[in-house]
Motif scaffolding. Structure first.
Motif, PDB file in Angstrom:
ATOM      1  N   GLY A  26      29.559  19.281  15.335  1.00 48.39           N
ATOM      2  CA  GLY A  26      29.800  20.233  16.409  1.00 48.39           C
ATOM      3  C   GLY A  26      29.444  21.569  16.079  1.00 48.39           C
ATOM      4  O   GLY A  26      29.906  22.534  16.810  1.00 48.39           O
ATOM      5  N   ILE A  27      28.574  21.681  15.077  1.00 51.50           N
ATOM      6  CA  ILE A  27      28.166  23.109  14.735  1.00 51.50           C
ATOM      7  C   ILE A  27      26.632  23.355  15.487  1.00 51.50           C
ATOM      8  O   ILE A  27      25.875  22.518  15.202  1.00 51.50           O
ATOM      9  CB  ILE A  27      27.902  23.080  13.269  1.00 51.50           C
ATOM     10  CG1 ILE A  27      29.339  23.255  12.465  1.00 51.50           C
ATOM     11  CG2 ILE A  27      27.290  24.533  12.980  1.00 51.50           C
ATOM     12  CD1 ILE A  27      29.321  23.070  11.034  1.00 51.50           C
ATOM     13  N   THR A  28      26.728  24.100  16.221  1.00 54.46           N
ATOM     14  CA  THR A  28      25.510  24.555  17.005  1.00 54.46           C
ATOM     15  C   THR A  28      24.635  25.815  16.788  1.00 54.46           C
ATOM     16  O   THR A  28      23.701  26.200  16.963  1.00 54.46           O
ATOM     17  CB  THR A  28      25.816  24.671  18.670  1.00 54.46           C
ATOM     18  OG1 THR A  28      26.848  25.710  18.815  1.00 54.46           O
ATOM     19  CG2 THR A  28      26.460  23.397  19.127  1.00 54.46           C
ATOM     20  N   GLU A  29      25.397  26.665  15.677  1.00 52.19           N
ATOM     21  CA  GLU A  29      24.548  28.028  15.132  1.00 52.19           C
ATOM     22  C   GLU A  29      24.720  28.055  13.836  1.00 52.19           C
ATOM     23  O   GLU A  29      26.027  28.067  13.440  1.00 52.19           O
ATOM     24  CB  GLU A  29      25.103  28.999  16.155  1.00 52.19           C
ATOM     25  CG  GLU A  29      24.258  30.208  15.883  1.00 52.19           C
ATOM     26  CD  GLU A  29      24.794  31.529  16.776  1.00 52.19           C
ATOM     27  OE1 GLU A  29      24.618  32.653  16.586  1.00 52.19           O
ATOM     28  OE2 GLU A  29      25.705  31.167  17.799  1.00 52.19           O
ATOM     29  N   ILE A  30      23.483  28.141  13.084  1.00 47.14           N
ATOM     30  CA  ILE A  30      23.526  28.385  11.618  1.00 47.14           C
ATOM     31  C   ILE A  30      22.847  29.600  11.317  1.00 47.14           C
ATOM     32  O   ILE A  30      21.809  30.030  11.747  1.00 47.14           O
ATOM     33  CB  ILE A  30      22.795  27.123  10.941  1.00 47.14           C
ATOM     34  CG1 ILE A  30      23.600  25.779  11.402  1.00 47.14           C
ATOM     35  CG2 ILE A  30      23.101  27.307   9.395  1.00 47.14           C
ATOM     36  CD1 ILE A  30      22.807  24.933  12.157  1.00 47.14           C
ATOM     37  N   LYS A  31      23.630  30.759  10.609  1.00 47.46           N
ATOM     38  CA  LYS A  31      22.698  31.653   9.851  1.00 47.46           C
ATOM     39  C   LYS A  31      22.868  31.595   8.396  1.00 47.46           C
ATOM     40  O   LYS A  31      23.692  30.949   7.764  1.00 47.46           O
ATOM     41  CB  LYS A  31      23.572  32.972  10.375  1.00 47.46           C
ATOM     42  CG  LYS A  31      23.155  33.122  11.824  1.00 47.46           C
ATOM     43  CD  LYS A  31      23.545  34.580  12.472  1.00 47.46           C
ATOM     44  CE  LYS A  31      23.097  34.594  13.934  1.00 47.46           C
ATOM     45  NZ  LYS A  31      23.377  36.097  14.225  1.00 47.46           N
ATOM     46  N   GLU A  32      22.043  32.544   7.869  1.00 50.61           N
ATOM     47  CA  GLU A  32      22.004  32.713   6.448  1.00 50.61           C
ATOM     48  C   GLU A  32      22.218  33.812   5.496  1.00 50.61           C
ATOM     49  O   GLU A  32      22.012  34.897   6.394  1.00 50.61           O
ATOM     50  CB  GLU A  32      20.539  32.038   5.838  1.00 50.61           C
ATOM     51  CG  GLU A  32      20.234  30.555   6.266  1.00 50.61           C
ATOM     52  CD  GLU A  32      18.862  30.233   5.809  1.00 50.61           C
ATOM     53  OE1 GLU A  32      18.296  30.955   5.091  1.00 50.61           O
ATOM     54  OE2 GLU A  32      18.667  29.088   6.237  1.00 50.61           O
ATOM     55  N   ALA A  33      22.711  34.149   4.594  1.00 55.27           N
ATOM     56  CA  ALA A  33      22.870  35.187   3.982  1.00 55.27           C
ATOM     57  C   ALA A  33      22.437  35.133   2.515  1.00 55.27           C
ATOM     58  O   ALA A  33      22.676  34.039   1.786  1.00 55.27           O
ATOM     59  CB  ALA A  33      24.300  35.932   4.046  1.00 55.27           C
ATOM     60  N   ASP A  34      21.887  36.188   1.856  1.00 53.01           N
ATOM     61  CA  ASP A  34      21.236  36.053   0.272  1.00 53.01           C
ATOM     62  C   ASP A  34      22.328  36.542  -0.677  1.00 53.01           C
ATOM     63  O   ASP A  34      21.987  36.759  -1.811  1.00 53.01           O
ATOM     64  CB  ASP A  34      19.934  36.708   0.150  1.00 53.01           C
ATOM     65  CG  ASP A  34      20.030  38.196   0.541  1.00 53.01           C
ATOM     66  OD1 ASP A  34      21.108  38.508   0.835  1.00 53.01           O
ATOM     67  OD2 ASP A  34      18.896  38.790   0.479  1.00 53.01           O
ATOM     68  N   GLY A  35      23.450  36.696  -0.387  1.00 54.06           N
ATOM     69  CA  GLY A  35      24.480  37.352  -1.116  1.00 54.06           C
ATOM     70  C   GLY A  35      25.727  37.521  -0.453  1.00 54.06           C
ATOM     71  O   GLY A  35      25.868  37.494   0.886  1.00 54.06           O
ATOM     72  N   GLY A  36      26.715  37.560  -1.140  1.00 58.44           N
ATOM     73  CA  GLY A  36      28.188  38.069  -0.794  1.00 58.44           C
ATOM     74  C   GLY A  36      28.291  39.135   0.022  1.00 58.44           C
ATOM     75  O   GLY A  36      28.852  39.203   0.938  1.00 58.44           O
ATOM     76  N   ASN A  37      27.534  40.157  -0.477  1.00 56.01           N
ATOM     77  CA  ASN A  37      27.539  41.466   0.236  1.00 56.01           C
ATOM     78  C   ASN A  37      27.160  41.225   1.537  1.00 56.01           C
ATOM     79  O   ASN A  37      27.747  41.849   2.619  1.00 56.01           O
ATOM     80  CB  ASN A  37      27.069  42.454  -0.320  1.00 56.01           C
ATOM     81  CG  ASN A  37      27.380  42.752  -1.796  1.00 56.01           C
ATOM     82  OD1 ASN A  37      28.704  42.557  -2.037  1.00 56.01           O
ATOM     83  ND2 ASN A  37      26.800  43.453  -2.543  1.00 56.01           N
ATOM     84  N   LYS A  38      25.962  40.785   1.882  1.00 51.16           N
ATOM     85  CA  LYS A  38      25.373  40.283   3.197  1.00 51.16           C
ATOM     86  C   LYS A  38      26.225  39.579   3.943  1.00 51.16           C
ATOM     87  O   LYS A  38      26.416  39.864   5.270  1.00 51.16           O
ATOM     88  CB  LYS A  38      23.889  39.755   3.007  1.00 51.16           C
ATOM     89  CG  LYS A  38      23.209  39.527   4.411  1.00 51.16           C
ATOM     90  CD  LYS A  38      22.777  41.003   5.035  1.00 51.16           C
ATOM     91  CE  LYS A  38      22.010  40.633   6.327  1.00 51.16           C
ATOM     92  NZ  LYS A  38      21.693  41.710   6.749  1.00 51.16           N
TER      93      LYS A  38
END
Length: 542
Positions: A26-38
């Motif tokens: 049921g997940i329709t949107e995925i984003k990414e981050a290159d570290g914990g701060n971001k």
């Protein structure tokens, strides 16, 4: 739902994207981050339901991210994927509420199992949150209603008043320490349709708006409180604590606001300040009495004190009893000029006295309906119910003006009384005309059936007219009773029959409806001064 993948290696982020069956979960949107701060930077706006994160990253590690999520995004679920098989890392994940701690390289089945577990947990908690939210809304909506019921019980339920006060204090509806209170009643005119229409024809919404104006003007619970009184849904009650505010000033200010918003000014009834809460029921009765006995001619006064209205009531000696006979004569006459005169003049005495109250008008209206009922009963008890039903239909189109109106409109009251009396007079006229026709029919009926047994009750039942009316009408028109009229008519017929020498007395008695020949002879002698035989002999003499 949304997910956020956090890892400093793009190939790992790409692998996770490919391994997880996002649509199934049921997940329709995925984003990414290159570290914990971001990731922390993105969390506030993006608000993901799931975070999949590494532990060791140069631009902010996973430990800091988990700590932030635990503190600022408690509904979010997270899964840790790490290349370090470290117990401390695993324990921190569990303590922070993490769903699972997976080791790289990640197995597809393991990560999908972990994501499924995370989504089930989030959905279950979301359902609980939604139920709690709806319950909270319901409680917030019901609380004012509950508070109004409790406040109304202070007036209506003296036996539990101390318990009610404690509950109100516990709920912080009223202050802890109150020694005295002044009670003020605001009366809404429920017949003010233009005003109610402005609130979508919703009287409750109007009351809610007026209640809010009152509470804002009072200036907080420490000074007093206004509430919709459940004993009467057209009244708002103000309770003012310990002389902290002046009732005259407060009601003036409330009316100023109401006038600016709705071009209206309402009337308030009040009484002196007294002990709280034991005096509230008495204060309410006195405030209602003050409203009921306010002078409708005094259009500039809106706060009515019980002690002041008591002084006015000595003007109220004029009552319907003073005009009852005059009205009866006019209505029975059917003379429209007399009806107009009595219908127009009744208010002049009130004007002359300079005082008329809603209570006085209410009594007058009740007396008028009682008068109508008794007058119809007196004239025709048999037709009373039928005529009352007809008049009640006319009442639906000719309603009396509202006694709780802002001020009295003399023209409207005169016109209502005139129409009331005109309708009643027409009903009386129809009764009299019907009776006149009925009486002529009664006389014809007697003349056609004189040889049968005739009683006053039989005639009354046949023509659906009261015995009293028939008896009274015979005395008025013939100066004799019904029985005497029937007897006289029979004897006149008998005298004609006595001319026939071939008819015997018993035959003649039978023919005129007096089958007992001895009784016939007795009655004949009493009326004619001689017996039937003696009368017959006089006919034979030269």
């Amino acid at each position: 739902m949304k997910a956020l993948i956090v890892d400093d290696e793009s190939r790992v982020r790409k692998a996770i994207r490919l391994l997880v069956n996002w649509e199934k979960h049921g997940i329709t949107e995925i984003k990414e981050a290159d570290g914990g701060n971001k990731a922390i930077e993105m969390m506030s706006d993006y608000k993901p339901q799931l975070v999949i994160t590494d532990i060791m990253m140069d631009a902010g590690d996973g430990i800091a991210l988990m700590t932030w999520i635990e503190k600022f995004s408690k509904t979010c679920k997270f899964i840790v994927i790490s290349g370090h098989d470290d117990f401390e890392y695993m324990r921190h994940t569990v303590q922070s509420g993490g769903i699972d701690y997976l080791l790289k390289p990640v197995d597809a089945d393991n990560i999908n199992t972990a994501v499924a577990t995370a989504m089930r947990a989030w959905l279950a908690e979301e359902h609980t949150r939604q139920v709690q939210f709806e319950q909270s809304i319901m409680l917030n909506e019901l609380k004012p209603v509950h508070d109004e019921k409790l406040l109304s019980r202070l007036i209506d339920d003296a036996s539990n008043i101390n318990y009610t006060v404690q509950r109100l204090k516990k709920n912080r509806v009223i202050p802890d320490r109150i020694k005295d209170a002044q009670l003020v009643v605001l009366q809404i005119n429920n017949a003010d349709q233009p005003l109610i229409n402005r609130f979508g024809n919703d009287l409750d919404l109007l009351l809610f708006a007026i209640e809010n104006i009152c509470n804002e003007t009072i200036g907080g619970d420490a000074n007093g409180i206004a509430f919709n009184y459940w004993g009467s849904f057209e009244q708002i009650i103000l309770l003012l604590w310990d002389n902290k505010v002046n009732a005259a000033i407060i009601t003036n200010q409330i009316n100023d606001v109401i006038y600016k918003l709705f071009s209206r000014r309402f009337h308030f009834g009040t009484t002196r300040i007294d002990e709280f809460p034991t005096s509230l029921a008495k204060q309410y009765d006195e405030a209602i009495s003050a409203l009921a006995h306010r002078n409708l001619f005094d259009s500039a006064v809106y706060l009515h004190d019980a002690s002041e209205t008591k002084q006015l009531q000595h003007h109220a000696a004029y009552s319907f009893a003073d005009v009852k006979e005059e009205w009866k004569v006019a209505l029975l006459s059917g003379n429209q000029l007399l009806i107009e005169k009595c219908s127009m003049s009744w208010l002049q005495q009130f004007v002359k006295n300079g005082y008329i109250s809603p209570h006085g008008l209410q009594l007058w209206v009740e007396d008028m309906f009682s008068f109508r009922n008794s007058l119809l009963q007196e004239i025709s008890s048999n037709q009373k119910n039928e005529l009352l039903a007809m008049l009640e239909q006319q009442d639906a189109w000719n309603r009396p003006p509202n006694i709780h109106d802002y001020s009295i409109t003399l023209h409207d009251w005169r016109q209502w009384v005139l129409q009331f009396n005109t309708n009643l007079s027409h009903a009386i006229t129809s009764i009299q005309q019907n009776k006149s026709r009925s009486f002529s029919d009664i006389v014809s009926y007697i003349e056609m059936n004189y040889n049968e047994e005739l009683t006053l009750q039989d005639i009354a039942d046949t023509f659906q007219i009261s015995r009293e009316y028939i008896s009274r009408k015979f005395k008025q028109d013939y100066a004799i009773s019904f029985t005497d009229y029937v007897t006289s008519f029979r004897l006149n017929k008998a005298k004609s029959l006595l001319q026939n020498q071939h008819l015997k007395l018993n035959q003649i008695a039978e023919m005129v409806g007096i089958p007992d020949v001895k009784y016939f002879s007795k009655v004949f002698k009493k009326h004619e001064g001689m017996t039937p035989n003696e009368y017959r002999k006089t006919l034979m003499s030269p």
